[in-house]
Design an enzyme around this catalytic site. Structure first.
Site, mmCIF file in Angstrom:
data_model
loop_
_atom_site.group_PDB
_atom_site.id
_atom_site.type_symbol
_atom_site.label_atom_id
_atom_site.label_comp_id
_atom_site.label_asym_id
_atom_site.label_seq_id
_atom_site.Cartn_x
_atom_site.Cartn_y
_atom_site.Cartn_z
ATOM 1 N N ARG A 30 76.575 44.277 143.399
ATOM 2 C CA ARG A 30 75.952 42.959 143.648
ATOM 3 C C ARG A 30 76.417 42.351 144.973
ATOM 4 O O ARG A 30 76.600 41.141 145.091
ATOM 5 C CB ARG A 30 76.233 41.958 142.521
ATOM 6 C CG ARG A 30 75.648 42.274 141.202
ATOM 7 C CD ARG A 30 74.112 42.389 141.216
ATOM 8 N NE ARG A 30 73.725 43.051 140.014
ATOM 9 C CZ ARG A 30 73.663 44.386 139.911
ATOM 10 N NH1 ARG A 30 73.878 45.167 140.959
ATOM 11 N NH2 ARG A 30 73.338 44.942 138.785
ATOM 12 N N GLU A 88 76.563 34.593 140.479
ATOM 13 C CA GLU A 88 75.746 35.590 141.190
ATOM 14 C C GLU A 88 74.716 34.914 142.101
ATOM 15 O O GLU A 88 74.571 35.320 143.257
ATOM 16 C CB GLU A 88 75.070 36.493 140.160
ATOM 17 C CG GLU A 88 74.280 37.617 140.776
ATOM 18 C CD GLU A 88 73.633 38.513 139.729
ATOM 19 O OE1 GLU A 88 74.344 39.104 138.902
ATOM 20 O OE2 GLU A 88 72.403 38.614 139.748
ATOM 21 N N SER A 115 71.160 36.884 135.397
ATOM 22 C CA SER A 115 72.591 36.719 135.097
ATOM 23 C C SER A 115 73.185 35.667 136.023
ATOM 24 O O SER A 115 73.053 35.776 137.242
ATOM 25 C CB SER A 115 73.333 38.035 135.315
ATOM 26 O OG SER A 115 72.779 39.028 134.492
HETATM 27 C C1 LIG Z 1 64.651 36.423 134.948
HETATM 28 C C2 LIG Z 1 65.483 37.032 136.041
HETATM 29 C C3 LIG Z 1 66.014 38.297 135.895
HETATM 30 C C4 LIG Z 1 66.797 38.872 136.919
HETATM 31 N N1 LIG Z 1 67.300 40.134 136.748
HETATM 32 C C5 LIG Z 1 68.029 40.719 137.723
HETATM 33 C C6 LIG Z 1 68.555 42.031 137.552
HETATM 34 O O1 LIG Z 1 68.319 42.687 136.544
HETATM 35 N N2 LIG Z 1 69.297 42.556 138.552
HETATM 36 C C7 LIG Z 1 69.554 41.878 139.704
HETATM 37 O O2 LIG Z 1 70.244 42.414 140.575
HETATM 38 N N3 LIG Z 1 69.060 40.624 139.894
HETATM 39 C C8 LIG Z 1 68.315 40.034 138.937
HETATM 40 N N4 LIG Z 1 67.825 38.756 139.110
HETATM 41 C C9 LIG Z 1 68.148 38.023 140.339
HETATM 42 C C10 LIG Z 1 67.038 38.097 141.411
HETATM 43 O O3 LIG Z 1 65.796 38.430 140.871
HETATM 44 C C11 LIG Z 1 67.374 39.099 142.514
HETATM 45 O O4 LIG Z 1 68.593 38.763 143.124
HETATM 46 C C12 LIG Z 1 66.280 39.146 143.595
HETATM 47 O O5 LIG Z 1 66.528 40.206 144.489
HETATM 48 C C13 LIG Z 1 66.160 37.851 144.385
HETATM 49 O O6 LIG Z 1 64.995 37.973 145.173
HETATM 50 P P1 LIG Z 1 64.261 36.694 145.747
HETATM 51 O O7 LIG Z 1 63.212 37.181 146.684
HETATM 52 O O8 LIG Z 1 63.819 35.824 144.646
HETATM 53 O O9 LIG Z 1 65.442 36.022 146.563
HETATM 54 P P2 LIG Z 1 65.704 34.455 146.772
HETATM 55 O O10 LIG Z 1 66.161 33.859 145.497
HETATM 56 O O11 LIG Z 1 64.547 33.842 147.429
HETATM 57 O O12 LIG Z 1 66.927 34.520 147.786
HETATM 58 C C14 LIG Z 1 68.188 35.002 147.354
HETATM 59 C C15 LIG Z 1 69.114 35.121 148.576
HETATM 60 O O13 LIG Z 1 68.603 36.114 149.447
HETATM 61 C C16 LIG Z 1 68.294 35.547 150.727
HETATM 62 N N5 LIG Z 1 67.067 36.216 151.176
HETATM 63 C C17 LIG Z 1 65.894 36.330 150.516
HETATM 64 N N6 LIG Z 1 65.027 37.041 151.246
HETATM 65 C C18 LIG Z 1 65.671 37.374 152.398
HETATM 66 C C19 LIG Z 1 65.301 38.113 153.555
HETATM 67 N N7 LIG Z 1 64.091 38.654 153.692
HETATM 68 N N8 LIG Z 1 66.223 38.249 154.548
HETATM 69 C C20 LIG Z 1 67.452 37.713 154.442
HETATM 70 N N9 LIG Z 1 67.861 37.005 153.375
HETATM 71 C C21 LIG Z 1 66.965 36.855 152.353
HETATM 72 C C22 LIG Z 1 68.117 34.064 150.475
HETATM 73 O O14 LIG Z 1 68.386 33.301 151.641
HETATM 74 C C23 LIG Z 1 69.167 33.843 149.403
HETATM 75 O O15 LIG Z 1 70.437 33.761 149.993
HETATM 76 C C24 LIG Z 1 67.046 38.156 138.107
HETATM 77 C C25 LIG Z 1 66.492 36.859 138.253
HETATM 78 C C26 LIG Z 1 65.714 36.311 137.230
HETATM 79 C C27 LIG Z 1 65.127 34.947 137.414
#
Ligand SMILES: Cc1cc2nc3c(=O)[nH]c(=O)nc-3n(C[C@H](O)[C@H](O)[C@H](O)COP(=O)(O)OP(=O)(O)OC[C@H]3O[C@@H](n4cnc5c(N)ncnc54)[C@H](O)[C@@H]3O)c2cc1C
Length: 365
Positions: free
Chosen positions: A174, A357, A253
């Site tokens: 992570r 996280e 999580s």
């Molecule tokens: C229901 C649910 C289940 C989940 N299950 C998992 C799981 O099983 N495993 C897991 O690892 N995670 C899980 N997550 C967490 C999440 O989905 C992941 O971390 C996902 O990769 C976040 O993507 P996002 O585009 O929504 O990022 P955001 O929430 O939009 O951003 C997260 C971080 O990444 C940065 N960021 C986003 N895009 C970029 C980019 N293009 N360049 C640079 N920085 C960037 C943002 O600035 C921020 O700091 C879960 C979340 C939810 C709501």
């Protein structure tokens, strides 16, 4: 919200700008105040232009993908929020390139439909492809660091686009170089090397998935079956987005699984026995270098925080102890109060301090 006139280059509308824009609807928690300015960029050039504009004017910048790992403060963000909405899914044999704004779970479905293995157990993880390297997303025995080959990113320090091989991304559980230095790289594209295993999945590693599939760990199963099984397991834990289900108004999580030194693990075992009896033992998985990973969910439950815990508008999910959720009327402060209560309760019970996280913006635990 007062939208500026969109800037158009040729026939392609590349970005949209709004002022005093609410950010809560862009997050899966549905929490947080507004941003001074929200730019939605649909091409790499528009992303880079928005980043440069912010950097040139010393304006704080928040990158938003799917908002599924973000806790934004109730006061919002005093700067420019840049929403990455680029599109692009390109397969060349087993090589996959995704634009950062592609929906990750949809992209996984397309790789499975194309008969390629390597990310099928990451189905159902919300958010964008570009965010997957940030915390090296993982689930059910796979994480992206195993198949990711390169990240194309805009390097804000150098002021240029760079291609980083996986070995330079600093991946661990992570975590990554991108998470370590959040103000340096903006991910534009992510490249993967998948496997053509004749329609079969990668070897199934996670015990729970293997049980659900009725195979021994290490066996392969049809790709679509692996994906569907993971999606069903996830849905049962509220880990697949469903707007009608408040158990999914979360960031998945909320706490990472603690990775302990040998001494810390010995101390944890002592505290667990003292509290729960001589036969009790916390889950322990070797994590290299003599370190041991234990289960945050196990510690939270044994510290007295069960599914559904809480009486306010922010509560623990009724389906998964690790997910903190907004029941509909919560504020970010409500959520953080619950998170602090859980963190402090686990520390008092077992001496382990859980680490959040999701990324916090304008607030901290
Ligand atoms: C229901 C649910 C289940 C989940 N299950 C998992 C799981 O099983 N495993 C897991 O690892 N995670 C899980 N997550 C967490 C999440 O989905 C992941 O971390 C996902 O990769 C976040 O993507 P996002 O585009 O929504 O990022 P955001 O929430 O939009 O951003 C997260 C971080 O990444 C940065 N960021 C986003 N895009 C970029 C980019 N293009 N360049 C640079 N920085 C960037 C943002 O600035 C921020 O700091 C879960 C979340 C939810 C709501």
């Amino acid at each position: 919200m007062a939208p500026d006139r969109p800037r158009t280059l040729g026939r392609v509308q590349e970005r949209h700008v709004a002022k005093n824009a609410p950010l809560a609807p862009l997050t899966t928690f549905r929490l947080g105040g507004p941003a001074n300015r929200l730019v939605t960029a649909t091409t790499d050039d528009a992303v880079i232009a928005a980043v440069r504009e912010a950097d040139d004017t010393g304006t704080p910048l928040l990158i938003i993908g799917g908002g599924s790992n973000l806790v934004i403060g109730d006061k919002g963000f005093d700067g420019t929020a840049l929403r990455i909405a680029t599109r692009g899914f390109a397969l060349d044999g087993t090589a996959l390139e995704l634009a950062a704004g592609e929906n990750w779970s949809d992209a996984v479905a397309r790789t499975v439909a194309a008969g390629l293995a390597g990310v099928e157990c990451l189905a159902g993880i919300p958010g964008s492809a570009g965010a997957t390297p940030i915390q090296n997303v993982g689930a059910y025995g796979q994480d992206v660091s195993e198949t990711l080959t390169e990240v194309v990113a805009y390097d804000r320090r150098a002021g240029e686009t760079v291609t980083l091989p996986a070995a330079e991304c600093g991946f661990s559980y992570r975590h990554s170089r991108f998470k370590q230095h959040p103000d340096r790289f903006v991910v534009l594209r992510v490249r993967f090397a998948l496997e053509d295993a004749g329609g079969l999945s990668a070897p199934v590693r996670y015990a729970q998935t293997a049980r659900a599939l009725g195979v021994a760990p290490g066996e392969r199963v049809p790709l679509a079956t692996a994906r569907e099984t993971v999606l069903a397991l996830r849905a049962g834990k509220g880990m697949v987005l469903d707007p009608a289900d408040h158990d999914t108004w979360s960031a998945g999580s909320f706490f990472t699984n603690p990775v302990l030194t040998e001494d810390e693990h010995t101390e944890l075992v002592r505290r667990v026995r003292e509290r729960l009896g001589p036969d009790a033992a916390p889950p322990a998985f070797p994590d290299g270098g003599g370190r041991v990973k234990t289960s945050a969910a196990w510690l939270i439950e044994r510290a007295g925080f069960t599914k559904g815990y809480g009486s306010g508008p922010a509560r623990i999910s009724t389906k998964h102890t690790l997910a903190l959720t907004n029941r509909g009327e919560a504020t970010t402060e409500d959520l953080l109060a619950l998170a602090r209560e859980v963190r402090d309760g686990v520390r008092d019970a077992f001496g382990v301090t859980l680490v959040n996280e999701p990324v916090t913006v304008g607030v901290s635990l």
